[in-house]
Motif scaffolding. Sequence first.
Motif, PDB file in Angstrom:
ATOM      1  N   ARG B  94       0.825  -1.217   0.000  1.00  0.00           N
ATOM      2  CA  ARG B  94       0.000   0.000   0.000  1.00  0.00           C
ATOM      3  C   ARG B  94       0.856   1.263   0.000  1.00  0.00           C
ATOM      4  O   ARG B  94       0.321   2.352  -0.196  1.00  0.00           O
ATOM      5  N   MET B  99      -1.545   4.443  -0.842  1.00  0.00           N
ATOM      6  CA  MET B  99      -2.845   4.209  -0.221  1.00  0.00           C
ATOM      7  C   MET B  99      -2.742   4.357   1.294  1.00  0.00           C
ATOM      8  O   MET B  99      -3.738   4.576   1.973  1.00  0.00           O
ATOM      9  N   MET B 135      -4.632  -0.933  -8.216  1.00  0.00           N
ATOM     10  CA  MET B 135      -4.637  -1.847  -7.083  1.00  0.00           C
ATOM     11  C   MET B 135      -5.871  -2.747  -7.116  1.00  0.00           C
ATOM     12  O   MET B 135      -6.963  -2.311  -7.445  1.00  0.00           O
ATOM     13  N   PHE B 137      -7.885  -5.490  -4.532  1.00  0.00           N
ATOM     14  CA  PHE B 137      -7.921  -5.747  -3.096  1.00  0.00           C
ATOM     15  C   PHE B 137      -8.206  -7.207  -2.784  1.00  0.00           C
ATOM     16  O   PHE B 137      -8.590  -7.985  -3.649  1.00  0.00           O
ATOM     17  N   SER B 139     -10.634  -8.700  -0.802  1.00  0.00           N
ATOM     18  CA  SER B 139     -11.992  -9.164  -1.079  1.00  0.00           C
ATOM     19  C   SER B 139     -12.515  -8.378  -2.276  1.00  0.00           C
ATOM     20  O   SER B 139     -12.292  -7.185  -2.370  1.00  0.00           O
ATOM     21  N   ASN B 141     -14.339  -6.011  -4.476  1.00  0.00           N
ATOM     22  CA  ASN B 141     -15.124  -4.858  -4.048  1.00  0.00           C
ATOM     23  C   ASN B 141     -15.674  -4.070  -5.222  1.00  0.00           C
ATOM     24  O   ASN B 141     -15.402  -2.889  -5.361  1.00  0.00           O
ATOM     25  N   PRO B 142     -16.477  -4.717  -6.083  1.00  0.00           N
ATOM     26  CA  PRO B 142     -17.099  -3.921  -7.145  1.00  0.00           C
ATOM     27  C   PRO B 142     -18.082  -2.924  -6.538  1.00  0.00           C
ATOM     28  O   PRO B 142     -18.602  -3.151  -5.448  1.00  0.00           O
ATOM     29  N   ARG B 218     -11.602  -3.416 -13.924  1.00  0.00           N
ATOM     30  CA  ARG B 218     -11.818  -2.015 -13.542  1.00  0.00           C
ATOM     31  C   ARG B 218     -10.473  -1.314 -13.342  1.00  0.00           C
ATOM     32  O   ARG B 218     -10.288  -0.163 -13.722  1.00  0.00           O
ATOM     33  N   CYS B 219      -9.532  -2.061 -12.754  1.00  0.00           N
ATOM     34  CA  CYS B 219      -8.197  -1.513 -12.531  1.00  0.00           C
ATOM     35  C   CYS B 219      -7.503  -1.242 -13.861  1.00  0.00           C
ATOM     36  O   CYS B 219      -6.793  -0.249 -14.021  1.00  0.00           O
TER      37      CYS B 219
END
Lengths: 542, 310
Positions: B94, B99, B135, B137, B139, B141-142, B218-219
Amino acid sequence: MADASQTDARLVESETTETDAVAGVAVGLSAVLFALAVAALFERVSLTGSLFGIRTVTLLGGLLTALGVAVVAFGAGSRLGYVETDPDPSAGLVAGFGAAVPWVVVGGSAASQTLGLGTTVGVLAGTAVGGGAFALTVLPREDVGSTLPLGSLLALTGLVFLTGVIGPTWVWELDWAQQAALTAEFLIPAATLFSALYGGWASAKAYGGFGARGRHMGAYVLVYLNALSIVAFLFVLVAFVVVQGVPGLLNGVEIGLGTGPQTTVLGVSVTLPVSVPFVMNGVALFNDFQGVLPAIVGTVWLVLGAVVLAVPLGVGAALFLTEYADRGRFTQVVEIATNGLWSTPSIVFGLFGFAFLIPRFGNGKSLLSGMITLGFMLLPLVVITSREAMLSVPDEYRDASAALGVSKWQTIRSVVLPAALPGVVTGVILGVGRIAGETAPILLTMAGGTFVPGSQTVDVLGSFQFTSAPPFVANPALLEATSALPYQLYALISAGVGASSNVGNADEFRWATALVLLVVVLSFYAIGIATRYYFRRRLTHT
Amino acid sequence: MSENTTQQTQTASTDDRSPTDGRSPTTTTGETVEQTRDEWTDYEFRGDAKLAVEDLDVHYGDDHALKGVSMEIPEESVTALIGPSGCGKSTYLRCLNRMNDRVSSARIDGSVKLDGQEIYRDGVNLVELRKRVGMVFQSPNPFPKTIRENIAYGPKKHGDLDTGLLARLLNRSDADERDALVERCLRDAALWDEVNDRLDDNALGLSGGQQQRLCIARCLSVDPEVILMDEPASALDPIATAKIEDLIDDLAEEYTVVIVTHNMQQAARISDQTAVFLTGGELVEYGDTDQVFEDPHSERVEDYITGKFG
């Protein structure tokens, strides 16, 4: 019970199902008694009248006695081994206290009042009887302990009603300065209600064969009856208002072309095909039927104004507190302040409006002052619920957005707010439910006369004017006193007989006003719930 | 092992808990701990370093989470970070796209260079940094939006795509570009064939593995150069995990992938080089994956890899 007889009983299936059926009927009987008791409490069933050709009190007494005998018979049958059960060694302390309380009341009142032995003897007798019931519940095996004391209580109550010791006209004058009296109208339904709960519990335990399964059954029946009773109370309350209010509401209703008043919709003059004078008229000397139109319109505008004021402010404050301010002393103070504001009595808000807002808006009661006062009342709830809603938006969404390089404000706008909206709307619904029925602040800040003629219906949209001097837009309607439904109701009740006769049948008029208030508040609810459903659907479906 | 003879041993005292150089062994129990050596983390590779980390220290309040970590990460490869829980590997990850700035108690010292440019200094454009260093993650996370909106979200917010009402009214909508982008990203994330007929369904209706691949897509949508993955497969079943691993393999041809994992077989399967962090927030060994797994310098790393502890 010997092992052999248990095995026997299990083999003989018909016997088991018969007893099950009887226990089931007993549970059903207590449910019926419970319903009858609730109905009688709200005078939906007359105690002096009769049901199914039997006098009501006799019917209640008979059913109670039958239930009591059935419960005792179950206990005895189980103890003597006629019924296959699986009881624990004791019914337990909680059941003991539960059985002792009604017996203390019965023993105490019987000794001190019925037998006239005085307070001291009454207390002693109550304690003795209660202690006996406690011992009888706790000491024997569970099947006897949870049936015998309660079953005999039910049978005793039933017999008292049956024999007419306590009849429909029975009154017990309490000696509190001759102010209070316990009447049969209250006592009989209340006693039946509690007896039905006890009977239901005991027979449900018997139905489950005592032991762990029986306890589960007993708890299930208690919880179920309680939940049902809450729904029933709500239903009875609404039904009560509707039944009382409908005659006044439908006074002089006409349906047919050209019967309704003229109204202008988008610049076109239309004659409505229905006429409901109560919601289309004000109060005036030459009206055939009087109505509450100004109050309805006043309430709608009032709520809209308060929502328009409070929602942006409250959501903004919640946003700042959750997303921007560091969690620390400051947010704690704000939290305490908002909680305190939410529990502030409404009359205090009213006073604030009266002393602070009224002098600043034309020195008279006005719709605007009412809107702002109610907006302030709504504000804390919007802050609290919006904050909760935003806190419950998972941090993963914020992380995901930040990891894409999206700025904080854009994240809030496109991810946090949409995800929090259903919660925010829920808060607004709750708040609107409260402020729409608020009387005290309106009384001080907004309300004009008791009876408002239809010509004085507030016309906010039509009153916007452009002026040549700042602020360039004026709306005189906002600065006029107007009425609202809760205030109208209060004014009608406190207006006295002389003034009330203006509206013909004052009683009908009041109930109809209450009904309209209920309908207006419920329609705000409906709008809110539909909005919430829409936003929630957007989050999880499509 | 031959290294054992050269290892210096020392008994750490309980009050010696704030080592100045970040490379001292720490323990509260006073047992003998091997001394780590700089050359264990010197990894020679051909080509340029995409990310160069030097003396990175991270504190969360009083907690020293990462101690003087230095490592260089080569371009267009897969770098695995392994180690027991709480060893600081996620913290390290991170730091690479800042982040950790979002954790208010975090204090970060040291240097991280992306293509030779320092990212820990004033005036760094975090938007640009995070566009270049994406990044994924632990879990999935949409966002609670449609699949299409999930992928178009980043570019839209950066102003690269405009499909708003005004753009549509002015006939300037980028809907076609958006749909092309959505398709490209979903294809790159090996998800297109599974979802192309339901792009307007809510992303939360996808399975866990699909959601995680959507997050990868998405990334990719903002065209990153580096992709950081924080245990991307730990919440997934073996089949979904295999798909993600294949995907990471493909991504490494174009992107620099840094992946934190608990699963040592996974690290051995997919990575080109492996860094081992051990409890206390220190980087103990960093090198070619085969070397680290087959012939580690450090005894503690060998114990960890063979399952003797951690």
